[in-house]
Scaffold this active site. Structure first.
Site, PDB file in Angstrom:
ATOM      1  N   CYS A  58       0.959  -1.124  -0.254  1.00 10.94           N
ATOM      2  CA  CYS A  58       0.320   0.161  -0.184  1.00 10.94           C
ATOM      3  C   CYS A  58       0.767   1.078   0.232  1.00 10.94           C
ATOM      4  O   CYS A  58       0.379   2.441  -0.121  1.00 10.94           O
ATOM      5  CB  CYS A  58      -1.036   0.235   1.609  1.00 10.94           C
ATOM      6  SG  CYS A  58      -1.752  -1.439   1.061  1.00 10.94           S
ATOM      7  N   HIS A 100      -2.657   6.966   3.565  1.00  9.72           N
ATOM      8  CA  HIS A 100      -3.201   5.175   3.211  1.00  9.72           C
ATOM      9  C   HIS A 100      -4.677   5.032   3.587  1.00  9.72           C
ATOM     10  O   HIS A 100      -5.010   5.170   4.770  1.00  9.72           O
ATOM     11  CB  HIS A 100      -2.331   3.708   2.993  1.00  9.72           C
ATOM     12  CG  HIS A 100      -3.325   2.998   3.049  1.00  9.72           C
ATOM     13  ND1 HIS A 100      -3.524   2.794   1.639  1.00  9.72           N
ATOM     14  CD2 HIS A 100      -2.589   1.716   3.833  1.00  9.72           C
ATOM     15  CE1 HIS A 100      -4.428   1.910   1.705  1.00  9.72           C
ATOM     16  NE2 HIS A 100      -3.207   0.708   3.297  1.00  9.72           N
ATOM     17  N   ASN A 125     -10.225   0.081   1.230  1.00  7.40           N
ATOM     18  CA  ASN A 125      -8.890  -0.441   1.323  1.00  7.40           C
ATOM     19  C   ASN A 125      -8.414  -0.226  -0.126  1.00  7.40           C
ATOM     20  O   ASN A 125      -9.037  -1.548  -0.800  1.00  7.40           O
ATOM     21  CB  ASN A 125      -8.219  -0.280   1.837  1.00  7.40           C
ATOM     22  CG  ASN A 125      -6.953  -0.975   2.130  1.00  7.40           C
ATOM     23  OD1 ASN A 125      -6.164  -0.990   0.835  1.00  7.40           O
ATOM     24  ND2 ASN A 125      -5.900  -1.706   2.840  1.00  7.40           N
TER      25      ASN A 125
HETATM   26  O1  UT7 Z   1      -3.630  -1.782   3.985  1.00 10.26           O
HETATM   27  C1  UT7 Z   1      -2.468  -2.921   4.332  1.00 10.26           C
HETATM   28  C2  UT7 Z   1      -3.210  -2.377   6.184  1.00 10.26           C
HETATM   29  N1  UT7 Z   1      -3.927  -2.680   6.615  1.00 10.26           N
HETATM   30  C3  UT7 Z   1      -4.624  -2.542   7.344  1.00 10.26           C
HETATM   31  O2  UT7 Z   1      -4.291  -1.401   7.811  1.00 10.26           O
HETATM   32  C4  UT7 Z   1      -5.765  -2.857   8.185  1.00 10.26           C
HETATM   33  C5  UT7 Z   1      -5.131  -3.292   9.946  1.00 10.26           C
HETATM   34  N2  UT7 Z   1      -6.097  -3.791  10.882  1.00 10.26           N
HETATM   35  C6  UT7 Z   1      -7.961  -4.059  10.873  1.00 10.26           C
HETATM   36  O3  UT7 Z   1      -7.457  -2.249   9.940  1.00 10.26           O
HETATM   37  C7  UT7 Z   1      -8.512  -3.806  12.106  1.00 10.26           C
HETATM   38  O4  UT7 Z   1      -7.175  -5.139  12.375  1.00 10.26           O
HETATM   39  C8  UT7 Z   1      -9.571  -5.296  10.902  1.00 10.26           C
HETATM   40  C9  UT7 Z   1     -10.374  -4.442  10.636  1.00 10.26           C
HETATM   41  C10 UT7 Z   1      -8.618  -5.584   9.745  1.00 10.26           C
HETATM   42  C11 UT7 Z   1     -10.351  -5.742  12.386  1.00 10.26           C
HETATM   43  O5  UT7 Z   1     -10.350  -5.404  13.065  1.00 10.26           O
HETATM   44  P1  UT7 Z   1     -10.467  -5.580  14.785  1.00 10.26           P
HETATM   45  O6  UT7 Z   1     -10.703  -4.133  15.823  1.00 10.26           O
HETATM   46  O7  UT7 Z   1      -8.745  -5.358  14.683  1.00 10.26           O
HETATM   47  O8  UT7 Z   1     -11.405  -6.490  15.143  1.00 10.26           O
HETATM   48  P2  UT7 Z   1     -10.570  -7.992  15.214  1.00 10.26           P
HETATM   49  O9  UT7 Z   1      -9.928  -8.823  14.731  1.00 10.26           O
HETATM   50  O10 UT7 Z   1     -10.554  -7.967  17.380  1.00 10.26           O
HETATM   51  O11 UT7 Z   1     -12.027  -9.155  15.794  1.00 10.26           O
HETATM   52  C12 UT7 Z   1     -13.005  -8.785  16.202  1.00 10.26           C
HETATM   53  C13 UT7 Z   1     -13.746  -9.321  16.638  1.00 10.26           C
HETATM   54  C14 UT7 Z   1     -13.993 -11.030  16.797  1.00 10.26           C
HETATM   55  O12 UT7 Z   1     -14.117 -11.392  17.353  1.00 10.26           O
HETATM   56  P3  UT7 Z   1     -13.923 -11.440  18.457  1.00 10.26           P
HETATM   57  O13 UT7 Z   1     -13.056 -12.973  18.471  1.00 10.26           O
HETATM   58  O14 UT7 Z   1     -14.381 -10.083  20.125  1.00 10.26           O
HETATM   59  O15 UT7 Z   1     -15.379 -12.658  19.327  1.00 10.26           O
HETATM   60  C15 UT7 Z   1     -13.472 -11.252  15.112  1.00 10.26           C
HETATM   61  O16 UT7 Z   1     -14.227 -12.305  15.086  1.00 10.26           O
HETATM   62  O17 UT7 Z   1     -15.418  -9.067  15.547  1.00 10.26           O
HETATM   63  C16 UT7 Z   1     -15.289 -10.327  14.796  1.00 10.26           C
HETATM   64  N3  UT7 Z   1     -14.562 -10.098  13.655  1.00 10.26           N
HETATM   65  C17 UT7 Z   1     -15.717  -9.558  12.675  1.00 10.26           C
HETATM   66  N4  UT7 Z   1     -17.216  -9.748  12.974  1.00 10.26           N
HETATM   67  C18 UT7 Z   1     -18.229  -9.831  11.958  1.00 10.26           C
HETATM   68  C19 UT7 Z   1     -14.225  -9.708  12.529  1.00 10.26           C
HETATM   69  N5  UT7 Z   1     -14.645  -9.567  11.513  1.00 10.26           N
HETATM   70  C20 UT7 Z   1     -15.341  -9.239  10.998  1.00 10.26           C
HETATM   71  C21 UT7 Z   1     -16.848  -8.901  10.272  1.00 10.26           C
HETATM   72  N6  UT7 Z   1     -18.077  -9.138  10.580  1.00 10.26           N
HETATM   73  N7  UT7 Z   1     -16.560  -8.658   9.513  1.00 10.26           N
END
Ligand code: UT7
Length: 328
Positions: free
Chosen positions: A116, A253, A283
């Protein structure tokens, strides 16, 4: 850095596929919902190419728009750099296809892969070519069809990505445009990569369905992004002995609105100083910064004489920032 030749952006252009995929559409594909996606990322919808379109099609359209806005003919272009992680083919480069499509008969070509951060890496490269006196006009495109490498079974990534392209004409100019850049890498594969997409044999998929598709440990990339974004911007400001309030607009970004909010907090500046269009496009990797920059110009958020700071981060793990005077 040699100061005798001034370099800057003299025109921008963009291209977006017409098909819109909303959060509500995604609710029908994976177990997710609009509320989760909106609160955790800020994304509401993204654009997706149809099966007959490719990265080079978007890159070509964006390039043509940038050339038109710059008032430059294709034959004047010395070099085309396309930043992308989703090329049409492993060979040849997207840049060579764009060269043929637009009739840039005098241009050399290559693609650049810095995730990115690719477009910022590419304008820094163009700056070096022009400052050295080797070239005078370079077309720099960021173009992606991330939908083609998205694992549509993985709700943690498929809600994030979109397709699009942004292009810029970088040229030798009379007044200073680019001030300085900060490029870097913290070499790591596992947080963000496409398993089985190249020469490295894949023994086992980290998660089902991710072979040749994006796999990401979101939390790790999030932490990296939050740290590196403000650190790189502060490094640039220190290098230039510039106060943060002298920057009129930041173009980060477009990965996640929470990453942008955290940069504002760390840098102690208000959010209106940051361009945000990830709600509409998600993104788009190497296309995200040039797309946001083009829209900031279209919307009058950047005017001639403004100081603009761009900042990218992504696979590699890479980062890249730059500060420039807007000169058109
Ligand atoms: O371009 C390259 C750079 N990329 C980035 O900068 C991405 C960086 N990362 C992020 O933006 C975030 O980490 C994400 C948006 C990918 C994820 O957000 P998060 O707040 O870190 O969520 P998480 O992975 O900690 O998940 C929290 C909860 C989990 O459930 P439990 O374990 O707490 O029960 C996930 O299973 O949310 C759940 N979850 C979802 N729920 C509904 C994960 N994805 C989804 C979804 N819909 N799409």
């Amino acid at each position: 850095m040699c100061k005798s030749i001034n370099v800057g952006i003299i025109g921008m252009g963009k291209a977006l596929p017409p098909r819109v995929l909303t959060n509500f559409d995604l609710e029908k594909i994976v177990e997710t919902n609009d509320e989760w996606i909106t609160t955790r990322t800020g994304i509401k919808e993204r654009r997706i190419v149809d099966e007959n379109s490719s990265t080079s099609d978007l890159a070509t359209e964006a390039a043509q728009n940038a050339l038109k806005n710059a008032g430059v003919s294709p034959a004047e272009i010395d070099l085309i750099i396309v930043a992308t992680i989703t090329p049409d083919y492993k060979l040849p480069s997207v840049a060579s296809i764009v060269q043929s499509n637009i009739g840039a008969i005098n241009a050399a070509t290559f693609d650049l892969n810095a995730g990115c951060s690719g477009w910022v890496y590419s304008i820094a490269t163009a700056n070096a070519f022009i400052q050295s006196g080797f070239y005078e006009k370079i077309l720099v495109v960021g173009a992606e069809t991330l939908s083609t490498i998205t694992n549509w079974q993985d709700r943690t990534t498929c809600i994030l990505f979109g397709d699009g392209a942004g292009a810029s004409v970088v040229a030798k100019i009379d007044e200073p445009g680019f001030f300085t850049f900060d490029l870097g890498t913290d070499g790591q594969v596992e947080p963000l990569y496409a398993p089985g997409s190249g020469s490295k044999k894949l023994v086992a998929e980290p998660i089902p369905g991710c072979t040749n598709k994006v796999f990401m440990i979101g939390k790790d990339v999030f932490k990296f992004a939050v740290k590196v974004q403000s650190k790189s911007i502060l490094k640039l400001l220190e290098k230039l002995d510039m106060d943060i309030n002298e920057v009129d607009l930041f173009i980060p970004h477009q990965a996640n609105k929470r990453i942008i909010e955290s940069a504002c907090e760390r840098l102690n500046i208000t959010q209106d100083k940051f361009m945000v269009n990830l709600d509409k496009y998600g993104n788009t990797s190497a296309a995200s910064i040039p797309l946001a920059l083009t829209e900031a110009v279209e919307q009058g958020k950047i005017k001639k004489g403004d100081t603009v700071c761009v900042c990218g981060f992504g696979a590699g793990l890479t980062w890249a920032s730059g500060i420039m005077k807007w000169i058109y």
